[in-house]
Design a protein around this motif. Structure first.
Motif, PDB file in Angstrom:
ATOM      1  N   UNK A  53       5.461  -0.025 -16.783  1.00 26.58           N
ATOM      2  CA  UNK A  53       5.871   0.035 -15.370  1.00 26.58           C
ATOM      3  C   UNK A  53       4.797   0.737 -14.530  1.00 26.58           C
ATOM      4  N   UNK A  54       4.260   1.830 -15.058  1.00 20.91           N
ATOM      5  CA  UNK A  54       3.203   2.557 -14.336  1.00 20.91           C
ATOM      6  C   UNK A  54       1.983   1.650 -14.163  1.00 20.91           C
ATOM      7  N   UNK A  55       1.626   0.967 -15.254  1.00 19.84           N
ATOM      8  CA  UNK A  55       0.460   0.083 -15.217  1.00 19.84           C
ATOM      9  C   UNK A  55       0.650  -1.025 -14.188  1.00 19.84           C
ATOM     10  N   UNK A  56       1.819  -1.653 -14.200  1.00 24.91           N
ATOM     11  CA  UNK A  56       2.097  -2.754 -13.253  1.00 24.91           C
ATOM     12  C   UNK A  56       2.083  -2.233 -11.822  1.00 24.91           C
ATOM     13  N   UNK A  57       2.654  -1.057 -11.594  1.00 26.17           N
ATOM     14  CA  UNK A  57       2.707  -0.496 -10.238  1.00 26.17           C
ATOM     15  C   UNK A  57       1.299  -0.203  -9.714  1.00 26.17           C
ATOM     16  N   UNK A  58       0.485   0.443 -10.540  1.00 28.51           N
ATOM     17  CA  UNK A  58      -0.863   0.806 -10.085  1.00 28.51           C
ATOM     18  C   UNK A  58      -1.727  -0.435  -9.923  1.00 28.51           C
ATOM     19  N   UNK A  59      -1.673  -1.333 -10.883  1.00 29.91           N
ATOM     20  CA  UNK A  59      -2.474  -2.564 -10.792  1.00 29.91           C
ATOM     21  C   UNK A  59      -2.057  -3.391  -9.586  1.00 29.91           C
ATOM     22  N   UNK A  60      -0.773  -3.523  -9.392  1.00 30.83           N
ATOM     23  CA  UNK A  60      -0.267  -4.282  -8.240  1.00 30.83           C
ATOM     24  C   UNK A  60      -0.708  -3.670  -6.932  1.00 30.83           C
ATOM     25  N   UNK A  61      -0.655  -2.342  -6.833  1.00 30.12           N
ATOM     26  CA  UNK A  61      -1.074  -1.653  -5.598  1.00 30.12           C
ATOM     27  C   UNK A  61      -2.554  -1.855  -5.335  1.00 30.12           C
ATOM     28  N   UNK A  62      -3.364  -1.750  -6.380  1.00 29.65           N
ATOM     29  CA  UNK A  62      -4.806  -1.918  -6.214  1.00 29.65           C
ATOM     30  C   UNK A  62      -5.121  -3.344  -5.782  1.00 29.65           C
ATOM     31  N   UNK A  63      -4.520  -4.299  -6.429  1.00 31.02           N
ATOM     32  CA  UNK A  63      -4.762  -5.713  -6.087  1.00 31.02           C
ATOM     33  C   UNK A  63      -4.297  -5.985  -4.654  1.00 31.02           C
ATOM     34  N   UNK A  64      -3.141  -5.455  -4.283  1.00 29.74           N
ATOM     35  CA  UNK A  64      -2.627  -5.660  -2.924  1.00 29.74           C
ATOM     36  C   UNK A  64      -3.568  -5.042  -1.891  1.00 29.74           C
ATOM     37  N   UNK A  65      -4.043  -3.834  -2.173  1.00 32.70           N
ATOM     38  CA  UNK A  65      -4.923  -3.129  -1.230  1.00 32.70           C
ATOM     39  C   UNK A  65      -6.237  -3.876  -1.054  1.00 32.70           C
ATOM     40  N   UNK A  66      -6.869  -4.257  -2.159  1.00 34.17           N
ATOM     41  CA  UNK A  66      -8.186  -4.878  -2.063  1.00 34.17           C
ATOM     42  C   UNK A  66      -8.129  -6.362  -1.721  1.00 34.17           C
ATOM     43  N   UNK A  67      -6.928  -6.939  -1.721  1.00 35.23           N
ATOM     44  CA  UNK A  67      -6.842  -8.342  -1.319  1.00 35.23           C
ATOM     45  C   UNK A  67      -6.690  -8.475   0.189  1.00 35.23           C
ATOM     46  N   UNK A  68      -6.540  -7.344   0.863  1.00 35.33           N
ATOM     47  CA  UNK A  68      -6.410  -7.388   2.319  1.00 35.33           C
ATOM     48  C   UNK A  68      -7.740  -7.823   2.914  1.00 35.33           C
ATOM     49  N   UNK A  69      -7.674  -8.699   3.892  1.00 34.15           N
ATOM     50  CA  UNK A  69      -8.907  -9.128   4.540  1.00 34.15           C
ATOM     51  C   UNK A  69      -9.297  -8.084   5.580  1.00 34.15           C
ATOM     52  N   UNK A  70     -10.573  -7.911   5.791  1.00 32.90           N
ATOM     53  CA  UNK A  70     -11.070  -7.043   6.859  1.00 32.90           C
ATOM     54  C   UNK A  70     -10.889  -7.835   8.145  1.00 32.90           C
ATOM     55  N   UNK A  71     -10.061  -7.338   9.037  1.00 34.34           N
ATOM     56  CA  UNK A  71      -9.667  -8.107  10.217  1.00 34.34           C
ATOM     57  C   UNK A  71     -10.618  -7.845  11.371  1.00 34.34           C
ATOM     58  N   UNK A  72     -11.408  -8.864  11.716  1.00 35.67           N
ATOM     59  CA  UNK A  72     -12.374  -8.694  12.814  1.00 35.67           C
ATOM     60  C   UNK A  72     -12.042  -9.622  13.981  1.00 35.67           C
ATOM     61  N   UNK A  73     -10.811 -10.123  14.022  1.00 32.95           N
ATOM     62  CA  UNK A  73     -10.455 -11.097  15.068  1.00 32.95           C
ATOM     63  C   UNK A  73     -10.583 -10.519  16.472  1.00 32.95           C
TER      64      UNK A  73
END
Lengths: 135, 166
Positions: free
Chosen positions: B24-44
């Motif tokens: 559960x800890x592994x899934x939570x941390x991995x999911x958070x990291x993937x979610x954070x770094x999958x965000x696009x840098x918004x320059x619109x």
């Protein structure tokens, strides 16, 4: 009162030590693996491909004809070398009006610009700079 | 003293729960990291601002609005004059939008030029937390015409280029 001690084994002492040791090792492996994953995600090629593609595209968008500038891309060279990537790390496609940054095998990161002027560009490998002229 | 027989306890019964907690800890941390770094840098919003700035620089010269822009008979192409790519901007399904409206002193609309995805006008009007709607900017510029009459130029630009996610 009689002390009830049944089935006490002499070998239980070392068993407890082994299981505690094993538990600590497993914990260490788990947290080290997690730390490596997070560190690699933070310094991965994907982030820098996106950042540089957008920054260069915005620079081109804001530049009027007659503008000449250099962009420091030292970090891109460093990451490409780290990923053993020998291809073109920066490409500005004049037909699609796209800036393409690629630091590892794959398709890289594409981002469009809207500058209609003719763009002349080139990489200065010795200085690790991207030279752009808007004509 | 009560003696309970066949009562079982020990670490071996806690081990599956231990591994479950680790997972559960592994899934939570991995999911958070993937979610954070999958965000696009918004320059619109930056793109919209740059587009507005480019248009303002090109249609206003030394405090005077370029005459061909107001002249109905002229073939003033704002994209060509401002060195903006027609195929990228002037596309109804595209990622950009611009609207240049010129008003006189009495707020009468003299000329309006629109290019790009017209849906952005509506999207920016109702945009709250909807990240998939465009980001827009409105710039008001005051200039003079050839007869030194005051003009108000409203430059409305929008961008919805998020780029690919990681």
């Amino acid at each position: 009162m009689k002390k009830l001690v049944r089935d006490k084994k002499a070998s239980e002492g070392p068993d407890i030590v082994y299981s505690a040791f094993f538990f600590i090792i497993l914990n260490l492996i788990f947290f080290v693996a997690l730390f490596i994953f997070v560190a690699r995600a933070g310094y991965g090629a994907g982030i820098y491909e996106q950042i540089y593609a957008k920054q260069i595209a915005l620079l081109i968008d804001s530049a009027k004809p007659g503008t000449i500038f250099d962009v420091d891309v030292f970090k891109l060279y460093e990451l490409a070398e780290k990923n053993n990537f020998n291809g073109e790390i920066v490409k500005i496609n004049p037909d699609e009006k796209e800036v393409i940054i690629q630091l590892a095998e794959g398709k890289g990161y594409h981002f469009q610009h809207f500058n209609g002027a003719s763009i002349v560009w080139g990489l200065k490998d010795e200085e690790k700079k991207l030279h752009i002229e808007i004509k | 003293m009560k003696i309970i027989k066949d009562k079982k306890a020990g670490e071996k019964y806690l081990t599956p729960w231990l591994f479950l907690i680790w997972a559960l800890i592994f899934v939570a941390i991995t999911g958070s990291v993937i979610y954070f770094y999958s965000k696009a840098v918004d320059v619109r919003i930056d793109e919209a601002n740059i587009l507005a700035m480019r248009i303002e620089d090109c249609i206003v010269d030394n405090g005077y609005l370029k005459e061909p822009l107001l002249n109905k008979d002229s073939n003033f192409d704002i994209l060509k004059e401002c060195s903006l790519d027609k195929s990228i901007i002037d596309n109804n399904e595209g990622l950009f939008y611009l609207n240049v409206s010129v008003y006189d002193e009495s707020e009468k609309l003299l000329k309006e030029t629109t290019k790009g995805n017209k849906n952005f006008q509506m999207q920016c009007g109702i945009k709250n937390e909807e990240k998939f709607f465009a980001d827009c900017t409105e710039k008001k510029v005051y200039a003079l015409d050839e007869e030194n009459q005051k003009l108000k130029i409203v430059i409305f630009t929008g961008s919805n280029q998020l780029g690919a996610k990681l």
